[in-house]
Design a protein around this motif. Sequence first.
Motif, PDB file in Angstrom:
ATOM      1  N   LYS A 139      -0.323   4.046   0.916  1.00 34.06           N
ATOM      2  CA  LYS A 139      -0.823   4.857   2.020  1.00 34.06           C
ATOM      3  C   LYS A 139      -0.097   4.583   3.328  1.00 34.06           C
ATOM      4  CE  LYS A 139      -5.419   5.356   0.084  1.00 34.06           C
ATOM      5  NZ  LYS A 139      -6.827   5.032   0.213  1.00 34.06           N
ATOM      6  N   ASP A 140      -0.006   3.303   3.694  1.00 37.98           N
ATOM      7  CA  ASP A 140       0.579   3.003   5.010  1.00 37.98           C
ATOM      8  C   ASP A 140       1.714   1.981   4.970  1.00 37.98           C
ATOM      9  OD1 ASP A 140      -0.750   0.618   4.573  1.00 37.98           O
ATOM     10  OD2 ASP A 140      -2.158   0.859   6.228  1.00 37.98           O
ATOM     11  N   SER A 189       0.834  -1.198   0.000  1.00 33.04           N
ATOM     12  CA  SER A 189       0.000   0.000   0.000  1.00 33.04           C
ATOM     13  C   SER A 189       0.867   1.246   0.000  1.00 33.04           C
ATOM     14  CB  SER A 189      -0.905   0.015   1.228  1.00 33.04           C
ATOM     15  OG  SER A 189      -1.549   1.262   1.358  1.00 33.04           O
TER      16      SER A 189
END
Length: 111
Positions: free
Chosen positions: A62-63, A60
């Motif tokens: 995002k994280d 990911s």
Amino acid sequence: MASDLIPNSFQTPNAYVDRFMYLLTAEEWKVATYAARRIFGFQKRQDHISQSQFIHGTVSTKDGSHLDHGTGLSKQAVIQALNGLLQYRIMIKIADNDIRLNEGILYELQL
């Protein structure tokens, strides 16, 4: 009885199992199935998939968590499997990796 789709699943063309699976090596089957998940699982016809994704999976942006863990195959096994799948035209290479974007090769699965 109506056909219900199973949540959190992806479709694989019947021909992959009925006509191709017995012809493929275990490595080719793993790579084809991974590509089917990355492409059909996101309702696409084609997608950029890197060697690293085939080997280690997708992370990911995002994280940093793993969305999947790839095939678990070695780089050489992935390269050989991709070459076989491209030769059989089960997978089609649409475009090379754009080094500036580094998203991976653009693949399409033959229906």
